[in-house]
Design a protein around this motif. Sequence first.
Motif, PDB file in Angstrom:
ATOM      1  N   UNK A   1      77.005  51.705  36.215  1.00  0.00           N
ATOM      2  CA  UNK A   1      77.941  52.626  36.866  1.00  0.00           C
ATOM      3  C   UNK A   1      78.843  51.860  37.814  1.00  0.00           C
ATOM      4  N   UNK A   2      78.216  50.978  38.609  1.00  0.00           N
ATOM      5  CA  UNK A   2      79.021  50.169  39.536  1.00  0.00           C
ATOM      6  C   UNK A   2      80.027  49.329  38.755  1.00  0.00           C
ATOM      7  N   UNK A   3      79.543  48.710  37.677  1.00  0.00           N
ATOM      8  CA  UNK A   3      80.428  47.828  36.912  1.00  0.00           C
ATOM      9  C   UNK A   3      81.623  48.609  36.387  1.00  0.00           C
ATOM     10  N   UNK A   4      81.355  49.831  35.935  1.00  0.00           N
ATOM     11  CA  UNK A   4      82.440  50.617  35.335  1.00  0.00           C
ATOM     12  C   UNK A   4      83.549  50.891  36.344  1.00  0.00           C
ATOM     13  N   UNK A   5      83.193  50.928  37.633  1.00  0.00           N
ATOM     14  CA  UNK A   5      84.223  51.238  38.627  1.00  0.00           C
ATOM     15  C   UNK A   5      85.378  50.244  38.515  1.00  0.00           C
ATOM     16  N   UNK A   6      85.060  49.001  38.207  1.00  0.00           N
ATOM     17  CA  UNK A   6      86.126  47.991  38.197  1.00  0.00           C
ATOM     18  C   UNK A   6      86.771  47.839  36.821  1.00  0.00           C
ATOM     19  N   UNK A   7      86.177  48.441  35.780  1.00  0.00           N
ATOM     20  CA  UNK A   7      86.800  48.317  34.458  1.00  0.00           C
ATOM     21  C   UNK A   7      88.021  49.231  34.393  1.00  0.00           C
ATOM     22  N   UNK A   8      89.163  48.708  33.966  1.00  0.00           N
ATOM     23  CA  UNK A   8      90.340  49.567  33.863  1.00  0.00           C
ATOM     24  C   UNK A   8      90.113  50.719  32.884  1.00  0.00           C
ATOM     25  N   UNK A   9      90.766  51.858  33.180  1.00  0.00           N
ATOM     26  CA  UNK A   9      90.354  53.079  32.487  1.00  0.00           C
ATOM     27  C   UNK A   9      90.784  53.129  31.030  1.00  0.00           C
ATOM     28  N   UNK A  10      91.651  52.222  30.618  1.00  0.00           N
ATOM     29  CA  UNK A  10      92.089  52.356  29.219  1.00  0.00           C
ATOM     30  C   UNK A  10      91.285  51.474  28.266  1.00  0.00           C
ATOM     31  N   UNK A  11      90.333  50.705  28.797  1.00  0.00           N
ATOM     32  CA  UNK A  11      89.439  49.944  27.904  1.00  0.00           C
ATOM     33  C   UNK A  11      88.288  50.835  27.466  1.00  0.00           C
ATOM     34  N   UNK A  12      88.607  51.822  26.621  1.00  0.00           N
ATOM     35  CA  UNK A  12      87.578  52.834  26.347  1.00  0.00           C
ATOM     36  C   UNK A  12      86.357  52.232  25.691  1.00  0.00           C
ATOM     37  N   UNK A  13      86.599  51.359  24.707  1.00  0.00           N
ATOM     38  CA  UNK A  13      85.462  50.827  23.936  1.00  0.00           C
ATOM     39  C   UNK A  13      84.514  50.105  24.878  1.00  0.00           C
TER      40      UNK A  13
END
Lengths: 101, 177, 529, 620, 488
Positions: free
Chosen positions: C15-27
Amino acid sequence: MHVGLHHYLLVSIMLFCLGLLGVILRRNLLVIYMSLELMLNAANLALVSFSRFNNKLDGQVLVFFIITVAAAEVAVGLALIVALYRKRQSAHVEDLTSMKL
Amino acid sequence: MEDFNNMLASGVVQDVFFYVFAALTLLCGVLVIANPFSRSPVTSAMFLVLAMASLAGLFVLLHAFFLAAVQVLVYAGAVMVLFLFVIMLLDLKEEERRRIKLFGLVAGLLSVGIIVSVFVKSLATLNTDVPPPTLEGDTISLGHLLFTNYTLPFEIVSVLLLVALVGVILLSKKKLE
Amino acid sequence: MSILTYIAGWPLLAALALVVVPRNYRVIIRGIAILATAISAGLAIKMFCQFVPGSDGFQFVEQHTWVESLGISYHVGVDGLNVGLILMGAIVGFASTLCAFEIQSREKEFYILLLTMIGGILAAFASLDLFFFYFLHELALVPTFIMIGIWGRGEKKNYATFQITLYLSIGALIALIGLIALYVQSGANSFDIPKIAEQLKANPMSVNAQHYIFPLLLFGFGILVSLWPFHSWAPLGYAVAPSPTSMMHAGVLKKFGLYGLIRIALPLMPQAAHSWMNILAWLCVGNILYVGWVAMRQKDLNLLIGNSSVAHMGFIFLGIASLNLIGVTGAVLIMIAHGFLAALTFALTGYIYRQTGTLQMSELGGLCRKLPFIGTALLMAAMAGCGLPGFANFVGEATVFFGAWSQPSLHVITVIGLWGALVIGGVYMTRAIRTVLHGPLPEKWNTLTDANFWRKLPYALLLASLFVFGIWPRLLTEKINPDVAKIVAVYQPVLAVSAPVNTLQKTAAHKTDSAAGSAANEQLAIVNK
Amino acid sequence: MKYENLPWLILLLPLISAAVITLFTLRSKMISSLISIGAVVAGFVMTVIFVNANGIHFSGETAVSWLTIGNLQVDLGLKLDALSMMMLFVVTGVGGLIHIYSYGYMHEDESMARFFACLSLFTFSMLGIVLANNFLLMFIAWELVGVSSYLLIGFWFEKPSAGDAAKKAFITNRLGDFGFLFGILMVWGLLGSLNFSVLQAAMVANPLLLGASATVGGLLIFCGAMGKSAQFPLHVWLPDAMEGPTPVSALIHAATMVAAGVYMLCRTLFLFNHDALQFISYIGGFTALLAALMAVQQNDIKRIIAYSTLSQLGYMVMVVGLNGPTPAMFHLTTHAFFKALLFLSAGSVILGMHHEQDIWHMGGLSKKMPITFWTFTIGALALSGIPPFAGFYSKDSILAQCLDQKNYLLFSVAVFVAGLTAFYTFRLFFVVFLGKEKSDHAKHAHESPLVMTAPLIILAIFATIGGFIGIANNYGSQLTPDHETLSFGQQLLEPLKTPIPMCIGILVAVAGIFLAFVLYKNADKDPLPAKLGALATWMRDKFYFDELYEATVIRLHDFIAAVCGFIDRWILEGAIIGFIRGGTNLTGRSLRLLQTGNLQTYAFLFMFGVAVLLYFVLVK
Amino acid sequence: MNSSLISLEVSVIAIGLVLMLADFFVPAERRRFICYFGIVALGALLLINLSGNGNCDIQGTAFNGAYINDGLAIFFKRFFMIAAILVLFIAAEFADKLAAGAVAEYYSLIVFALAGMLFAASSNDFAMLFVSIELITITFYVLVSFQRSKIASLEAGVKYLILGALSSAFLIFGIALIWGTTGELNFTKLAAVAPQFETSKIFLLGVLLVLVGLGFKIAAFPFQIWAPDVYQGAPTPTTAFLAVGSKAAGFVLLLRVLFTALPTVTMHWEKLLIVISAITILWGNLCALPQRNLKRMLGYSSIAHAGYLLLGVAALNASGQAAILYYLAGYLFTTLAAFLVIAVVLRHLDNTDVSGLAGLSRRSPLLAATMTISMVSLAGIPPLAGFFGKFLLLKSVVEAAKATHGHETAYYWLVAIALTGVVISIYYYFNVVRAIFWSKDTEDLSPIQLSAPAKLTACVCIAGIFWLGLFPNTVLNLAQQAVAVAVQ
């Protein structure tokens, strides 16, 4: 009988309550403000009489502070009222109800 | 002359003066808040001046001479002048007699009544057998106390005055560019 | 670090990691989420296998002080009570992450919230510290709110969102007060459950104190578990929630309150528990009968399932109320079984909803034709729901009934429970199947398509787990038994009266394999002459 | 005990096949059907091997512990004795034949694989009932049987009627199971075990162990049988169950599942006290009578046979109640033969008639489908109890048992029913096979393929000789303590031991057949309604039981549900919660009104606050 | 006497003066950046203070015990410093809504108010109490009515002025009576003599009147009436400072008066305190429930929070006071975060309705996160600061219930009411969250450009909220030590 602490305190209390009444009854901001001054003075009277009858000067020092502070407060307050009056052309409390509920 | 001194010594005169000043103060107080003849703030202000002055009288009776002076200078002088200035500035006209809300009045009087009664009741519990007052509120002792024990509040008050100064300017300046 | 920390930690970390992933990298977002939950599910299975049944104390323990002045510490560990729950939670978490395929908009937020929920509840189940127990469970509250709010369905969305949030927080707060009171009254100056238990064993709490703490816990947790009459949030909430959310909620989070009751309330406050159990038993009649009937009235498939899952809680409460080894074990069994089941059903309805855009049963029908896999799965789920042997639920329910029956005061309620399980459950489930899966297929559904492999995976996973524990319940009971035995040991004096008078236990007890055969032979020989 | 793992294999093979089919071979009909058939046939073969190895007269158990919680012990255990062995033969044997038959019957249905999967599942669960060595295991199999029959009845689920029938069957069975599990709990609570042998030992040691609740417990357990064996008042589901494919009707609703109730009663007979048995027997008798009457006026070929099944089951239950497990099981077995035979023949007729089921559209099929004709004839004769067919022997033993127990009321009922049976069977026989074709379907009817007729022939053989090949011996040896084994000849002449029931039996049977001959010899519409009037309609409409239940049970449940729904929606959700929400909101809004925005009000409130504070702290 | 103790206050005042004078040297259009100087300076002071250099954390008294620098004082001084710095950040964002000519004065007034609070934190006699309170109040009169162009601001100013003056009149009179009866102004000395006056009505009257004055500052029932209007009308940074600083100042003085000066008297007033805190909680939450104007809603909710804080007072035990300190620390970051968002987002809108936040989650994720976290923390939900604070408060009350004899039921009712309040509050806080993430109102999706300092502030607040929620040890220990010295 002799005039003692009681009498002074009685006076100050009555003065205080007169101030209260003024705050409740009058609608003119300035007069309300004067009533508040009355209340402060009542406190002063109490302090002075206490200091007299307790043989301690601290009360009078306190009164000195109170008077100064009161003066400052009055200055700010009056300036505020003036500024308000400039906007509203009124110093009536009924006209100050833009924020409610 | 002789018996007058006696009266002074026995304190009768002071008592008389007390009653006079007290009556005057309260009367003026009443007239400040509710004047049957005029509702103009100016009259209120004038009576307030009187009240202050007679309070100063009471201070004198309490041997607080310095404070009496300050009272007259600051209150009866500066503060009231300020009030009058403002009143003139705003040329407030006669406060038109709006209908006093009866409920408000009654409730107000009631609450004030309660407060008074409580005050008086509790005043009764004050122990009255205090030694005869000897304290003299003269300038030297007061000043000494002020600049030894109460230096800090004194300094703070100075800051406070500065703030008030700035505030007043900001609030009443005609236009802030 | 204990494996438990990893099980709960991976989702939270993700969950923490996802915070920094840009939102359009859906895969990538999906990948991370699925990977993390898969790992934690795998670890959970490993942990489940390594667990040694019946060894006293907790296993995989890890402890770090957190606030020493209050005696709060991060303390995790498992025994028979929660080992199954954690396994269930991890698997369901994985399944629900897979089902999150159905989310199309703002995935990033969704996965973050979902992972928080999963990690939090897993940690809560593992926690042996009252404070963290509560703290970690509450992590799910805000995610629930936002998830239902943004991705929920239907026009009653807002109402349902606030209703579920308020109900859950009311319950949680009441429970919190109970826990704090427990902490204060125990005088152990520690939130550590084992410590408190020791302390109370040494000098038990005054019955008076028990009598005001226990109801707090009972009703606080009860509200979280939708105990009748505090149930009305559950069906509506699940009906409007996106299916991963309702999977996690109905499946896993709901078990928190029950687990709390068994872990905390029963062992620490025996007198109070004993005197409150009759009330609980009668309330659970409300769940079983009343809610069952309500379920019969539903026109919306999800509402029906939601109500039925509320009804199932009744059996768990019945098991708890029986206060004996069999009943409580049964309760734990149902908790696990129902976790899988509820997740499965909501996942399936979610699929149907995505295909048809409605769950009004009147509009559906004959879906078995176009959706053979989904249809069959739903059929199985429904059957499991009305207590069909072969699925884990049956084992649990049967056990609960046996447990409750051996408590004479509960005979009537047991019979009511039987009626609810066998008849009422059967009625609404078969009705649902009849209207949704059977009958002619309406024209408009000719375009439906059955699930592909990835979609099938979660359903298969959940069904498999249902079957495994249904066919070989010893996997669970052997682990659960010893620790439940410790808990109900307090009540043995009470039970001694009600235990079935049987002189035959000795003969019946040690007969396995063909030894049994010979034993029986002798008896038959006696019989026949 | 040799090959003791063989029974496990017999039990599990069908399950494995079901699993394999559902998981892997749903695509291919061929493989799936072969797997399934193979499983059950292998089961039959293994049964034979096992019995050859151990002989039939032995008893043993093999068990592994399945669930052990405190004093709740459930084993996965098989009880191996004559009773279960014989049932094994019936299930695997008759079942196997029907499997083979269905291969022909279903082969153009595209979801044949699913059919065989369900069939295997059913076989597994039926074997489970037969082999179970304890109550809970039996209950599990019991439920599984219920669900597989649910699946098979609803096999053509697009037909609304099929769906409804499946639902009805399931729920009705659930009603029975409720009582069954209730009874199980009661017995366990009192005796503390679920294992049949242990229980039996206990009961023999002290028959009064159940104490006051003996009758109730017995009846509760009987409820299970009521549901499965479709005894009054739970009989309503069976006729509707004919919505399923015909092989299903033959296997489940004639030969095996419906017999499970009777089997269970015989298995647990030791639990029942006298009163319970009395009750059971009367229920059985009443069912037999009722069903027979209904059968007289049905026009659907399958339904007629279904009702006769009902009434034959009534027979069995009755005689169990009359303390005659041996005759019951005897009749169960023979009935399995000839009723399966009748159904399968009916199936081949239906196939030949292109799924036409109304007998009044048939007629004159004897030439078009000779094999079916002859097999059906044998079945009919057996059913009506004409010597020397199997039905004669078993039915005779039942009548004998009635007399033996001096229960003349039930005896007369049984006799009357025997007559009715013969009558409606041959009504069907004459209308379908003799006379002239009553539709052009009938004109173009054709014989079924060998894969279907072969099972018919085999069954026909057994329906013929089933009465004297020692079936009764094998049951009796276990079930009736004072049973002496009979030689072949003795068996052949067994009925002569009790001449009265035999003569009466044959008499009424012949009478029935004759009456049917008179009425239905080339009749093209049913003459009875004219003669019987209202009674006929009542018979045709099954004495309005469905309507009755519709009006009472279902309505009541729906009504209560409606009430609860209302409470939930409006009282709980609407009133109470609504009140709390609204109340809070309203309080907030009204408190807010004090915030008038008027400075003076504020000052007043401030002072009022002070006043109150002072008053409460200093004065009070 | 070591007057070096007041070096912190002195330097703060100096900073204030510098800010004011900076006005002359900085061109009008750059003046809004003056505050960054102030921020840096205050930050430096704070760092010195935290690092323990300088003599800010020397414990001790000065000026004949009128000034005390103990754990409590140090805790609150750091608190006020942080608050002031964050408020200055907010003010920098808000500056374009202030008259350009007066920006510098605005900043300096904030700093002077800070000075007042610092004095309040370490005032140990009634004279100090009075002057420091007045310094704070009078500064706030100006700060509240600073937006002369807006009627609302002036009106709020006047209301605050009149009611403030009224309350200070009561305060003075109270002080007069206390001093008159006991002859002591110093808290420590008072504590020694107070017990013998416990029966004297007039003394108690004095104490009550003092409480009235302090109750006004913390907006406790029945003196809470001013809060909503003033919060709504005042410029947002002022509101923020009012909500955090002035309330905290009120509380530190309350703690001093009740537990340092008059512990014996307070012990008899548990019922009074219980009732007041209960009503305050209910009042605030109930009134906030139907509120749509965000700032006004926060005004009501600040009343509710005063109520929660009073729980700790009513508990009458050390853990309760520690809880108050902790709760205030959390409240600082939470509230300032909320007001930062309001200042940035709703600055340009004419009204500050909740609907103004519609679609924020798409306009600026950072701000959305900030607001959400702040609301959730205010609602008291893990893992945020608000939860741990409430947890401590409730815990202290339950402990009190166990300790006390005769008042258990009263305490249980108090807990029940607190719970009710929390639940109600969850409703309206989550309504804000809803507005941020999904709402039926039209959403303008124009992305919001955040200045770097604003981003920094938001992050600091979030960090603070999480830090206090997840790692309570440090602050909790500080708080416990602080009350340990404050309460004997």
